[in-house]
Scaffold this active site. Structure first.
Site, PDB file in Angstrom:
ATOM      1  N   HIS A 308      34.126  49.890  41.513  1.00  0.00           N
ATOM      2  CA  HIS A 308      34.615  50.626  40.337  1.00  0.00           C
ATOM      3  C   HIS A 308      35.327  51.896  40.793  1.00  0.00           C
ATOM      4  O   HIS A 308      34.908  52.524  41.770  1.00  0.00           O
ATOM      5  CB  HIS A 308      33.448  51.015  39.412  1.00  0.00           C
ATOM      6  CG  HIS A 308      33.903  51.343  38.030  1.00  0.00           C
ATOM      7  ND1 HIS A 308      34.331  52.603  37.681  1.00  0.00           N
ATOM      8  CD2 HIS A 308      34.062  50.565  36.942  1.00  0.00           C
ATOM      9  CE1 HIS A 308      34.705  52.590  36.402  1.00  0.00           C
ATOM     10  NE2 HIS A 308      34.548  51.364  35.929  1.00  0.00           N
ATOM     11  N   ASP A 365      31.330  43.967  34.336  1.00  0.00           N
ATOM     12  CA  ASP A 365      31.743  42.556  34.193  1.00  0.00           C
ATOM     13  C   ASP A 365      30.847  41.575  34.929  1.00  0.00           C
ATOM     14  O   ASP A 365      30.994  40.369  34.766  1.00  0.00           O
ATOM     15  CB  ASP A 365      33.196  42.406  34.695  1.00  0.00           C
ATOM     16  CG  ASP A 365      34.159  43.159  33.801  1.00  0.00           C
ATOM     17  OD1 ASP A 365      34.971  43.944  34.320  1.00  0.00           O
ATOM     18  OD2 ASP A 365      34.053  42.999  32.576  1.00  0.00           O
TER      19      ASP A 365
HETATM   20  C1  SDX Z   1      36.693  47.367  34.637  1.00  0.00           C
HETATM   21  O1  SDX Z   1      38.222  52.070  35.015  1.00  0.00           O
HETATM   22  C2  SDX Z   1      37.314  51.605  34.230  1.00  0.00           C
HETATM   23  O2  SDX Z   1      36.535  52.321  33.656  1.00  0.00           O
HETATM   24  C3  SDX Z   1      37.329  50.076  34.086  1.00  0.00           C
HETATM   25  C4  SDX Z   1      36.187  49.448  33.301  1.00  0.00           C
HETATM   26  C5  SDX Z   1      36.239  49.851  31.832  1.00  0.00           C
HETATM   27  O3  SDX Z   1      35.172  49.813  31.204  1.00  0.00           O
HETATM   28  O4  SDX Z   1      37.368  50.086  31.305  1.00  0.00           O
HETATM   29  O5  SDX Z   1      34.953  49.843  33.870  1.00  0.00           O
HETATM   30  C6  SDX Z   1      36.272  47.918  33.314  1.00  0.00           C
HETATM   31  O6  SDX Z   1      37.853  47.168  34.841  1.00  0.00           O
HETATM   32  C7  SDX Z   1      35.649  47.142  35.687  1.00  0.00           C
HETATM   33  C8  SDX Z   1      36.262  46.624  37.023  1.00  0.00           C
HETATM   34  C9  SDX Z   1      36.495  45.122  36.902  1.00  0.00           C
HETATM   35  N1  SDX Z   1      37.211  44.613  38.105  1.00  0.00           N
HETATM   36  C10 SDX Z   1      36.607  43.904  39.038  1.00  0.00           C
HETATM   37  O7  SDX Z   1      35.407  43.644  39.061  1.00  0.00           O
HETATM   38  C11 SDX Z   1      37.564  43.364  40.113  1.00  0.00           C
HETATM   39  C12 SDX Z   1      36.967  43.623  41.502  1.00  0.00           C
HETATM   40  N2  SDX Z   1      36.933  45.067  41.723  1.00  0.00           N
HETATM   41  C13 SDX Z   1      38.042  45.674  42.409  1.00  0.00           C
HETATM   42  O8  SDX Z   1      39.265  45.082  42.350  1.00  0.00           O
HETATM   43  C14 SDX Z   1      37.997  47.200  42.499  1.00  0.00           C
HETATM   44  O9  SDX Z   1      36.714  47.548  42.808  1.00  0.00           O
HETATM   45  C15 SDX Z   1      38.474  48.004  41.301  1.00  0.00           C
HETATM   46  C16 SDX Z   1      39.827  47.597  40.839  1.00  0.00           C
HETATM   47  C17 SDX Z   1      37.512  47.872  40.179  1.00  0.00           C
HETATM   48  C18 SDX Z   1      38.519  49.469  41.744  1.00  0.00           C
HETATM   49  O10 SDX Z   1      39.452  49.563  42.745  1.00  0.00           O
HETATM   50  P1  SDX Z   1      39.818  50.975  43.417  1.00  0.00           P
HETATM   51  O11 SDX Z   1      39.047  52.082  42.830  1.00  0.00           O
HETATM   52  O12 SDX Z   1      41.304  51.095  43.428  1.00  0.00           O
HETATM   53  O13 SDX Z   1      39.243  50.811  44.842  1.00  0.00           O
HETATM   54  P2  SDX Z   1      40.087  50.355  46.122  1.00  0.00           P
HETATM   55  O14 SDX Z   1      40.930  49.149  45.783  1.00  0.00           O
HETATM   56  O15 SDX Z   1      40.757  51.555  46.702  1.00  0.00           O
HETATM   57  O16 SDX Z   1      38.896  49.851  47.087  1.00  0.00           O
HETATM   58  C19 SDX Z   1      38.287  50.746  48.010  1.00  0.00           C
HETATM   59  C20 SDX Z   1      37.781  49.836  49.139  1.00  0.00           C
HETATM   60  C21 SDX Z   1      38.888  48.912  49.702  1.00  0.00           C
HETATM   61  O17 SDX Z   1      38.506  48.598  51.026  1.00  0.00           O
HETATM   62  P3  SDX Z   1      39.217  49.434  52.267  1.00  0.00           P
HETATM   63  O18 SDX Z   1      40.708  49.396  52.027  1.00  0.00           O
HETATM   64  O19 SDX Z   1      38.644  50.838  52.183  1.00  0.00           O
HETATM   65  O20 SDX Z   1      38.795  48.684  53.502  1.00  0.00           O
HETATM   66  O21 SDX Z   1      36.783  48.951  48.592  1.00  0.00           O
HETATM   67  C22 SDX Z   1      37.231  47.605  48.718  1.00  0.00           C
HETATM   68  C23 SDX Z   1      38.743  47.661  48.911  1.00  0.00           C
HETATM   69  O22 SDX Z   1      39.197  46.500  49.605  1.00  0.00           O
HETATM   70  N3  SDX Z   1      36.857  46.929  47.471  1.00  0.00           N
HETATM   71  C24 SDX Z   1      36.376  45.692  47.401  1.00  0.00           C
HETATM   72  C25 SDX Z   1      36.094  45.471  46.043  1.00  0.00           C
HETATM   73  N4  SDX Z   1      36.419  46.569  45.358  1.00  0.00           N
HETATM   74  C26 SDX Z   1      36.890  47.466  46.237  1.00  0.00           C
HETATM   75  N5  SDX Z   1      36.175  44.751  48.347  1.00  0.00           N
HETATM   76  C27 SDX Z   1      35.664  43.562  47.914  1.00  0.00           C
HETATM   77  N6  SDX Z   1      35.367  43.298  46.636  1.00  0.00           N
HETATM   78  C28 SDX Z   1      35.563  44.210  45.678  1.00  0.00           C
HETATM   79  N7  SDX Z   1      35.257  43.931  44.421  1.00  0.00           N
END
Ligand code: SDX
Length: 432
Positions: A308, A365
């Protein structure tokens, strides 16, 4: 918000020293007010994804990502979900106060009165393909409401009426899209039923089979909608504010919010979680395989329902949804293997260095789809359920933007990295 003894943030660049006031929110959060930055320094800030950017001041929802706190108008979501119903929370978000008994009943009656859609709009469903994604239908139907109810352009009363219409009709549109997808005739809303009862009845009743409303399912749906009701300046809420900032009406702004929510990185993740769990089940339930894929930067795969932007600890909504999941499945006597798999996956992820280092925990989710599935809601409608829940939050933010004197049309800048000035080479004339 900003206190008279505002602290100052100092910036020294290109031999110039500038000071910018530091604003302090009601929970002690601080923001550097950079509204004069470009004028004074010629600089912009570079912040892809607005990770470090506060786009507005808001009094609607407070999140603390480190402590896992979520409050709507100051009320903790854990308390609201026990004491209130979704209509109370929708009213609270939009009007800023919890309704008393009388106000709540009047609001519920008004919602019921506006739960039908115009008969001409019902014919729209005859022209969507059967396999149309319900989020595409929802967005198209919501923006079409502005053609049938143009009063939006008028005064506050028109806006309040539009908000009430939207809150009520979104259920009808969602249920009609489901009936369309299964080739059944639509079931009209009934003034005798509550907000959630009406939705479930429109979804699952049919001319040849009565649908018995189960109070466990009705209350669980009500609580799930509360969990989704608002969440600060997330992607879809920011989209609603940005579209509204151009002067677009509420229906158009919410229709854009629906499209933003559809993405798998946002609200579309609840559908993605179930598809991921089904894949895990088909592959023999080896959680390690999914975890390893999620860690592989070349696999272009994220663990759906995990991670998140704000929460760097367990999402408080995920904690509630997990309990609700076990409760509802237990009461309905459903043995759902996907729930066992989800818990196995959570356990594996939370003990894995990669997830621990990055503070990746289950988000809203991760468990909600399992409950929607237990209710008989099809997977491709899970994000529609998220939209129904989030609607009061979108409306509240749109209204707050409209009444904020400090706001102006949203128009970010960029850092241009394209080609420098170049001459257009001579070309053979004609061919126009
Ligand atoms: C919602 O914003 C809100 O409030 C949203 C929400 C709402 O109520 O409106 O809460 C609803 O959208 C919840 C999120 C639902 N999405 C998912 O579950 C999809 C999987 N999650 C990710 O795609 C991700 O965690 C996000 C999009 C939710 C957040 O992404 P960020 O904050 O941009 O984080 P990032 O992409 O910079 O990740 C940081 C690191 C990265 O690794 P490195 O580059 O440091 O090596 O964490 C890793 C990412 O690759 N990472 C994950 C991951 N989420 C982040 N790796 C594997 N699986 C994941 N789910």
């Amino acid at each position: 918000m900003s206190d008279s003894k505002a602290q100052l943030a100092r910036l020294e660049i290109n031999g110039r020293k500038c000071e910018f006031p530091v604003l302090t929110g009601s929970e002690g959060e601080q923001s550097v007010d950079i509204r004069r930055l470009r004028k004074e320094t010629g600089l912009t800030t570079f912040d892809p994804g607005f990770v470090n950017t506060a786009s507005c001041q808001s009094a609607i929802t407070y999140l603390d990502g480190e402590k896992g706190i979520l409050r709507y108008r100051g009320y903790p979501v854990e308390e609201l979900i026990k004491i209130c119903n979704f209509i109370d929370v929708a009213y609270l978000l939009i009007h800023g106060v919890l309704p008393n008994e009388q106000v709540r009943n009047d609001f519920a009656r008004l919602l019921n009165r506006h739960s039908m859609i115009h008969e001409s709009m019902r014919t729209f469903f005859d022209h969507f393909p059967e396999n149309a994604h319900p989020m595409a239908i929802l967005s198209a139907m919501v923006v079409s409401l502005s053609s049938f109810y143009p009063e939006m352009e008028s005064d506050q009363e028109g806006v309040d009426m539009a908000a009430t219409r939207l809150l009520s009709k979104i259920r009808t549109i969602a249920a009609f899209s489901y009936k369309k997808s299964i080739g059944e005739p639509v079931v009209q809303p009934s003034y005798k039923l509550s907000y959630c009862e009406n939705f479930l009845n429109m979804m699952f009743a049919s001319p040849v089979a009565n649908y018995k409303l189960d109070p466990v399912v009705v209350r669980a749906l009500d609580q799930l909608l509360i969990l989704h009701a608002d969440h600060e300046q997330n992607c879809s809420t920011s989209a609603v504010r940005l579209i509204g900032s151009s002067g677009a009406n509420l229906y158009a702004s919410v229709s854009a919010g629906i499209c933003a929510l559809w993405g798998p990185a946002h609200g579309g993740a609840n559908q993605g979680v179930i598809q991921m769990l089904e894949r895990l089940q088909a592959e023999g339930g080896d959680a390690k395989k999914i975890i390893d894929r999620a860690k592989d930067p070349n696999a272009n795969f994220r663990l759906m329902g995990f991670g998140h932007r704000v929460y760097k600890t367990y999402d408080p909504r995920a904690r509630i949804a997990k309990q609700l999941c076990e409760e509802v499945l237990g009461k309905l006597g459903i043995n759902e293997p996907l729930l066992d798999l989800a818990m196995k996956l959570e356990q594996a992820a939370l003990s894995d260095e990669y997830f621990i280092e990055r503070n990746l925990y289950p988000n809203v989710d991760f468990y909600t789809g399992i409950i929607f599935r237990a209710m008989g809601i099809p997977t491709d409608m899970f994000t529609v359920m998220f939209a129904i829940g989030r609607l009061p939050g979108w409306i509240a933010n749109w209204l707050e933007w409209m009444s904020d004197p400090a706001q102006k049309i949203g128009r970010p800048r960029q850092l241009y990295v394209g080609p420098k000035k170049q001459k257009v080479p001579p070309r053979k004339q004609g061919g126009f």
